[in-house]
Design an enzyme around this catalytic site. Structure first.
Site, PDB file in Angstrom:
ATOM      1  N   ASN A 187      11.907  -3.283  -1.589  1.00 58.20           N
ATOM      2  CA  ASN A 187      11.975  -1.771  -2.204  1.00 58.20           C
ATOM      3  C   ASN A 187      10.903  -1.160  -1.958  1.00 58.20           C
ATOM      4  O   ASN A 187       9.554  -1.615  -2.621  1.00 58.20           O
ATOM      5  CB  ASN A 187      12.271  -1.872  -3.493  1.00 58.20           C
ATOM      6  CG  ASN A 187      12.607  -0.618  -4.038  1.00 58.20           C
ATOM      7  OD1 ASN A 187      12.356   0.441  -3.790  1.00 58.20           O
ATOM      8  ND2 ASN A 187      13.360  -0.538  -5.562  1.00 58.20           N
TER       9      ASN A 187
ATOM     10  N   ASP B 299      22.713  45.741  54.190  1.00 56.93           N
ATOM     11  CA  ASP B 299      21.970  46.793  54.896  1.00 56.93           C
ATOM     12  C   ASP B 299      20.552  46.286  55.327  1.00 56.93           C
ATOM     13  O   ASP B 299      20.013  45.042  54.802  1.00 56.93           O
ATOM     14  CB  ASP B 299      21.402  47.862  53.776  1.00 56.93           C
ATOM     15  CG  ASP B 299      20.761  48.938  54.868  1.00 56.93           C
ATOM     16  OD1 ASP B 299      21.244  49.208  55.866  1.00 56.93           O
ATOM     17  OD2 ASP B 299      19.405  49.367  54.231  1.00 56.93           O
TER      18      ASP B 299
ATOM     19  N   CYS C 161      11.667   8.195   0.909  1.00 54.70           N
ATOM     20  CA  CYS C 161      11.690   6.710   0.735  1.00 54.70           C
ATOM     21  C   CYS C 161      12.066   6.243   2.181  1.00 54.70           C
ATOM     22  O   CYS C 161      11.746   5.024   2.596  1.00 54.70           O
ATOM     23  CB  CYS C 161      12.973   6.206  -0.166  1.00 54.70           C
ATOM     24  SG  CYS C 161      14.461   6.704   0.250  1.00 54.70           S
TER      25      CYS C 161
ATOM     26  N   GLN D  55       5.947   5.512  -3.333  1.00 54.48           N
ATOM     27  CA  GLN D  55       6.351   6.832  -3.177  1.00 54.48           C
ATOM     28  C   GLN D  55       5.790   7.812  -4.256  1.00 54.48           C
ATOM     29  O   GLN D  55       5.673   7.375  -5.097  1.00 54.48           O
ATOM     30  CB  GLN D  55       8.097   6.625  -3.366  1.00 54.48           C
ATOM     31  CG  GLN D  55       8.537   7.827  -2.903  1.00 54.48           C
ATOM     32  CD  GLN D  55      10.270   7.688  -2.693  1.00 54.48           C
ATOM     33  OE1 GLN D  55      10.512   6.558  -2.951  1.00 54.48           O
ATOM     34  NE2 GLN D  55      10.975   8.825  -2.596  1.00 54.48           N
TER      35      GLN D  55
ATOM     36  N   GLU E 271      -7.550   3.261  -1.865  1.00 50.18           N
ATOM     37  CA  GLU E 271      -7.323   3.004  -0.394  1.00 50.18           C
ATOM     38  C   GLU E 271      -6.356   4.223   0.040  1.00 50.18           C
ATOM     39  O   GLU E 271      -5.231   4.680  -0.973  1.00 50.18           O
ATOM     40  CB  GLU E 271      -6.295   1.823  -0.404  1.00 50.18           C
ATOM     41  CG  GLU E 271      -5.613   1.325   1.095  1.00 50.18           C
ATOM     42  CD  GLU E 271      -5.002   0.111   0.835  1.00 50.18           C
ATOM     43  OE1 GLU E 271      -4.101  -0.153   0.200  1.00 50.18           O
ATOM     44  OE2 GLU E 271      -5.148  -0.890   1.772  1.00 50.18           O
TER      45      GLU E 271
ATOM     46  N   ASP F 182       0.799  -1.356   0.081  1.00 48.41           N
ATOM     47  CA  ASP F 182       0.039   0.041  -0.030  1.00 48.41           C
ATOM     48  C   ASP F 182       0.870   1.360  -0.099  1.00 48.41           C
ATOM     49  O   ASP F 182       0.491   2.322   0.141  1.00 48.41           O
ATOM     50  CB  ASP F 182      -0.921   0.108   1.057  1.00 48.41           C
ATOM     51  CG  ASP F 182      -1.733  -1.124   1.310  1.00 48.41           C
ATOM     52  OD1 ASP F 182      -2.007  -1.788   0.298  1.00 48.41           O
ATOM     53  OD2 ASP F 182      -2.463  -1.331   2.458  1.00 48.41           O
TER      54      ASP F 182
ATOM     55  N   GLU G 188      32.543  29.605  33.268  1.00 43.78           N
ATOM     56  CA  GLU G 188      33.085  29.330  34.399  1.00 43.78           C
ATOM     57  C   GLU G 188      32.386  29.700  35.536  1.00 43.78           C
ATOM     58  O   GLU G 188      32.893  29.666  36.735  1.00 43.78           O
ATOM     59  CB  GLU G 188      34.593  30.125  34.381  1.00 43.78           C
ATOM     60  CG  GLU G 188      35.546  29.877  33.173  1.00 43.78           C
ATOM     61  CD  GLU G 188      36.453  28.905  33.268  1.00 43.78           C
ATOM     62  OE1 GLU G 188      36.269  27.939  34.170  1.00 43.78           O
ATOM     63  OE2 GLU G 188      37.499  28.800  32.672  1.00 43.78           O
TER      64      GLU G 188
ATOM     65  N   ASP H 182      13.651 -13.474  -7.439  1.00 42.14           N
ATOM     66  CA  ASP H 182      12.529 -14.118  -7.844  1.00 42.14           C
ATOM     67  C   ASP H 182      12.244 -15.210  -8.607  1.00 42.14           C
ATOM     68  O   ASP H 182      12.053 -16.361  -8.170  1.00 42.14           O
ATOM     69  CB  ASP H 182      11.506 -12.947  -8.420  1.00 42.14           C
ATOM     70  CG  ASP H 182      10.845 -12.050  -7.380  1.00 42.14           C
ATOM     71  OD1 ASP H 182      11.217 -12.134  -6.212  1.00 42.14           O
ATOM     72  OD2 ASP H 182       9.922 -11.370  -7.644  1.00 42.14           O
TER      73      ASP H 182
ATOM     74  N   TRP I 286       9.437   1.082  -3.271  1.00 43.46           N
ATOM     75  CA  TRP I 286       8.746   1.467  -4.756  1.00 43.46           C
ATOM     76  C   TRP I 286       7.654   0.657  -5.196  1.00 43.46           C
ATOM     77  O   TRP I 286       6.827   0.762  -5.929  1.00 43.46           O
ATOM     78  CB  TRP I 286       9.919   1.640  -5.747  1.00 43.46           C
ATOM     79  CG  TRP I 286      10.695   3.073  -5.776  1.00 43.46           C
ATOM     80  CD1 TRP I 286      10.498   4.100  -4.906  1.00 43.46           C
ATOM     81  CD2 TRP I 286      11.943   3.110  -6.348  1.00 43.46           C
ATOM     82  NE1 TRP I 286      11.482   4.655  -5.038  1.00 43.46           N
ATOM     83  CE2 TRP I 286      12.371   4.252  -6.103  1.00 43.46           C
ATOM     84  CE3 TRP I 286      12.482   2.308  -7.358  1.00 43.46           C
ATOM     85  CZ2 TRP I 286      13.693   4.998  -6.686  1.00 43.46           C
ATOM     86  CZ3 TRP I 286      13.764   3.078  -7.778  1.00 43.46           C
ATOM     87  CH2 TRP I 286      14.184   4.238  -7.311  1.00 43.46           C
TER      88      TRP I 286
ATOM     89  N   GLU J 150      29.236  47.802  58.260  1.00 45.59           N
ATOM     90  CA  GLU J 150      28.794  47.141  57.171  1.00 45.59           C
ATOM     91  C   GLU J 150      29.661  47.104  56.009  1.00 45.59           C
ATOM     92  O   GLU J 150      29.997  46.058  55.467  1.00 45.59           O
ATOM     93  CB  GLU J 150      27.484  47.675  56.916  1.00 45.59           C
ATOM     94  CG  GLU J 150      26.362  47.451  57.976  1.00 45.59           C
ATOM     95  CD  GLU J 150      25.204  48.427  57.627  1.00 45.59           C
ATOM     96  OE1 GLU J 150      24.231  47.745  58.138  1.00 45.59           O
ATOM     97  OE2 GLU J 150      25.271  49.298  57.158  1.00 45.59           O
TER      98      GLU J 150
ATOM     99  N   GLU K 242      13.846  -4.822  -8.594  1.00 40.20           N
ATOM    100  CA  GLU K 242      14.286  -5.926  -7.654  1.00 40.20           C
ATOM    101  C   GLU K 242      15.529  -6.257  -8.044  1.00 40.20           C
ATOM    102  O   GLU K 242      16.065  -6.101  -9.008  1.00 40.20           O
ATOM    103  CB  GLU K 242      13.288  -7.088  -7.615  1.00 40.20           C
ATOM    104  CG  GLU K 242      12.009  -6.601  -7.100  1.00 40.20           C
ATOM    105  CD  GLU K 242      11.010  -7.756  -6.934  1.00 40.20           C
ATOM    106  OE1 GLU K 242      11.421  -9.008  -7.343  1.00 40.20           O
ATOM    107  OE2 GLU K 242       9.773  -7.660  -6.947  1.00 40.20           O
TER     108      GLU K 242
ATOM    109  N   HIS L  43      18.999   4.618  -0.971  1.00 37.31           N
ATOM    110  CA  HIS L  43      17.643   4.215  -1.120  1.00 37.31           C
ATOM    111  C   HIS L  43      17.331   3.671   0.207  1.00 37.31           C
ATOM    112  O   HIS L  43      18.166   2.613   0.701  1.00 37.31           O
ATOM    113  CB  HIS L  43      17.256   3.590  -2.138  1.00 37.31           C
ATOM    114  CG  HIS L  43      15.691   3.310  -2.615  1.00 37.31           C
ATOM    115  ND1 HIS L  43      14.769   4.369  -2.514  1.00 37.31           N
ATOM    116  CD2 HIS L  43      15.056   2.072  -2.867  1.00 37.31           C
ATOM    117  CE1 HIS L  43      13.757   3.911  -2.596  1.00 37.31           C
ATOM    118  NE2 HIS L  43      13.714   2.406  -2.737  1.00 37.31           N
TER     119      HIS L  43
END
Ligand code: CA
Ligand code: CA
Length: 730
Positions: free
Chosen positions: A276, A572, A95, A89, A165, A86, A655, A289, A278, A625, A282, A252
């Site tokens: 991937n 004071d 990505c 890009q 979708e 689903d 400091e 595959d 995208w 004082e 592949e 990627h």
């Protein structure tokens, strides 16, 4: 604000996400209102305008914001399942986000939190949707309207492969809203989004220098519900998204979706499944595959592992090929609250927030030894070793906050890192010498301009000091530190106590025992004072400027009237008796103990006189004082000169912590940051006058507080009168 909240062992899984809409309304409220009024939600916080898309560039094409019902016949929030197909890009270089969403779809419980399923285009539809993200240790609920940027009725940003979708497109919109605009999402690491979806903590591995058991680590991580991503480095931006001959895309972000071992021609081969985002393009090497390697795998195994071999962006490769081709692996470890399965092991988490502020706590890394020690410091107590081991596993993650949002204002990521030292026993903020003479036990591998730097360490049980820093000093950012440990760890911020140990000033010498210096001062004093034998603020200014101008080592433009006023108040009696009057006015009965505490011994006598005569003191200083003050003053001058090493007449604001400590006052980071902001100049220096104002005011306020806090509870009660007396008079 440095804030410690240790969340060890506490699951925030049940805590409700915070509503973030500027009108304070929740998703349910807003949806209900829209349904009642028969209108579709239009989000004023993230309007359907160009500014929500880009901040640095103009919008390249004619973009129309359209609601799903204007784009298709039968829009659905989720079709079938929310799964990794689903996520396709769009026009944006995000990505990294898509790879994280793809990994998220593999974790149904985490997904259900980020993408609440209580929404759709059904009868409750009102043009409003909501999503939840982890943001700086808090879950946020972010609502969006469903107007999505489109060109010729096509979504131009993230969209689903099925054109009706919309959950993924709306999720991207909500995430863009969280960061200020769609453009803010350009460029990032998968880890960042994974953390925002889970509250987990990331770890990064370089495949070329990874531990030998990387496959095991990754397999274990996947089994423990971790999310993982990988990528190929690029050496120039021209290489970004360049395709290799083997079908991989450089620069990627991919997600890792499976790890398996198969029997191949009598040998065990380690395989990894990568996707991937995208949804296409592949790997075409071994184990891809339709590669022939699969023909040598048992048919049932092949069916179980390979599942399908369609051009869907997902593919298998041998783990050795993976390590050769990919450079980086990112793992997102889950916190207890993102793991619902109780049997899974989980981490103990401690957390701190803090900041680096120019002039006080932006100390830079160890290369800058003069300021390094001024960075916030945290102590970590690792008491119990891991099970079956004598060391403690700990992942320390330092995150800089809100940088993606600040990009709009031209601020990019700071370069950050941290160092770990063996801690001394006291809880004091450690000074320069500690770091000069002690080497770090561990540190982040590099200083890097990423949102988060994290590192896994194994350390012997003990106490450690953690110092998070930016690379260079004077660079500002807010940060969050998360410490993940296998066993519960104690953690605290060093030097977080605010207190003062102010000795009673010495009794002034009797007139006949005065030193030559005092006799000289007395002559000057009497000339100025006149008949009442006391000097006013202006006379004090004149006197101190006269005396100090003869001290050639202090270069300054003279003391301000305001500094002298604070000095008078410190010495004071009137300041204190005014205050005590208001206590009486408010029905507060002063005890003798209280008065004794309240006044310096030298002033006691005066107090009793004044108390009888009803205070009419107008803020003058008597010579007795002044003598007491002069003793203090000499100490403060010495302190100042010891930090003004180049005799420029200024001391570094970094400091100030030591100078105040030497004067008996301990401030925490928050107060030092405030003082630095108030008094330091553009070069992070404080001149003598400001230094004196600061030290005198602090002593005034500490003494006032200690007098009022008579049971030493660390808190006082004041009415408005007392509060104003203090603040206007100090
Ligand atoms: Ca789907
Ligand atoms: Ca495939």
């Amino acid at each position: 604000m440095p804030l410690q909240s240790t969340l060890s062992g506490r699951s925030s899984g049940s805590t409700r996400a915070l509503d973030t809409q500027s009108d304070g309304k929740s998703f349910e409220q807003l949806r209900h209102e829209c349904l009642q009024n028969g209108v579709l939600f239009e989000d004023p916080d993230f309007p359907a305008t160009d500014s929500s898309l880009f901040f640095s560039q103009s919008v390249p094409v004619q973009i129309e914001w359209k609601r799903p019902k204007e784009l298709c016949e039968n829009p659905r929030f989720i079709v079938g399942d929310a799964n990794r197909t689903d996520i396709c890009q769009g026009q944006l270089g995000d990505c990294w986000l898509l790879a994280a969403i793809a990994s998220l779809t593999l974790k149904k419980d985490a997904l259900a939190r980020v993408v609440p399923h209580d929404q759709d285009f059904d009868h409750r539809y009102a043009g409003i949707f909501h999503f939840q993200f982890w943001h700086h240790n808090q879950w946020l609920d972010v609502v969006v309207d469903d107007r999505l940027p489109s060109v010729r009725n096509q979504l131009i940003m993230l969209h689903s492969a099925s054109n009706n979708e919309f959950w993924s497109a709306l999720l991207e919109k909500a995430y863009a809203k969280l960061h200020g605009s769609y453009e803010s999402l350009k460029g990032g690491s998968t880890m960042e989004a994974m953390e925002d979806f889970t509250g987990g903590v990331g770890e990064m591995y370089d495949t070329k220098s990874a531990p030998d058991n990387l496959f095991r680590i990754m397999k274990k991580a996947l089994d423990r519900g971790s999310m993982m991503g990988c990528s190929i480095n690029i050496s120039s931006s021209a290489e970004s998204e360049a395709k290799t001959t083997t079908g991989l895309v450089k620069g990627h972000a991919y997600s890792i979706t499976g790890l398996e071992e198969v029997n191949y021609r009598g040998q065990t081969v380690q395989l990894i499944r990568v996707r991937n985002p995208w949804g296409q393009v592949e790997w075409n090497g071994p184990w891809s595959d339709n590669s022939r390697e699969w023909n040598y795998v048992d048919r049932a195994e092949k069916t179980r592992i390979l599942q399908n071999s369609t051009e869907d962006g997902e593919f298998w490769m041998e783990f050795e090929d993976f390590k050769r081709n990919y450079d980086k692996v990112e793992i997102c470890n889950m916190t207890p609250d993102s793991l619902t399965d109780d049997t899974k092991r989980h981490w103990e988490v401690s957390m701190f927030e803090g900041n680096w502020i120019r002039g006080s706590t932006a100390g830079g890394c160890r290369n800058y030894i003069d300021t390094f020690w001024t960075n916030p410091q945290f102590r970590l107590e690792l008491e119990d070793a891991d099970d079956e081991d004598d060391v403690c596993s700990v992942v320390i993650a330092l995150m800089q906050k809100n940088r993606r949002k600040l990009r709009k204002e031209g601020m990019d990521l700071e370069t950050i890192g941290f160092a770990v030292y063996e801690s001394p026993n006291d809880e004091d903020h450690q000074g320069k010498d500690f770091f000069r003479y002690h080497a770090s036990k561990a540190r982040s591998r590099t200083y890097i301009n990423m949102r988060e730097v994290s590192e896994r360490f194994t350390l012997p049980p003990g106490k450690y000091l953690l110092v998070p820093t930016t690379f260079q000093p004077h660079h500002e950012a807010n940060f969050l530190i998360r410490i993940f440990s296998e066993k519960k760890a104690g953690a605290l911020e060093m030097g977080s106590n605010v207190d003062a140990d102010l000795p009673d000033p010495p009794m002034p010498s009797a007139p006949e025992e005065e030193t030559d210096e005092e006799k000289g001062l007395r002559r000057l004093f009497e000339q100025l004072a006149g008949a009442d034998k006391a000097i006013s603020v202006r006379e004090l200014q004149q006197m101190l400027n006269g005396v100090l101008s003869r001290r050639k080592e202090i270069k300054f433009d003279g003391l301000s009237l305001s500094t002298c006023h604070s000095i008078i108040n410190l010495m004071d009696v009137s300041f204190h008796s005014l205050l005590s009057d208001s206590f009486q006015a408010s029905g507060f009965r002063m005890s003798i103990k209280f008065t004794l505490l309240f006044f310096l011994p030298t002033q006691l006598e005066l107090f009793f006189l004044d108390a009888v005569n009803q205070v009419d003191n107008t803020g003058k200083l008597e010579f007795q004082e002044f003598k007491v003050f002069w003793e203090k003053m000499k100490k403060w001058i010495m302190l100042f000169l010891s930090f003004d090493t180049d005799r420029s007449g200024k001391m570094s604001s970094y400091e100030l912590r030591i100078a105040l400590k030497a004067a008996g006052m301990h401030l925490n980071n928050q107060l030092l940051q405030l003082v630095g902001l108030r008094f330091a100049d553009a070069n992070y220096d404080i001149d003598f006058d400001d230094y004196l104002t600061c030290i005198v005011r602090l002593e005034n306020m500490f003494r006032a507080f200690q007098a009022m806090d008579k049971f030493q509870r660390g808190r006082v009660k004041m009415n408005i009168m007392q509060f104003l007396m203090l603040s206007m008079n100090v």
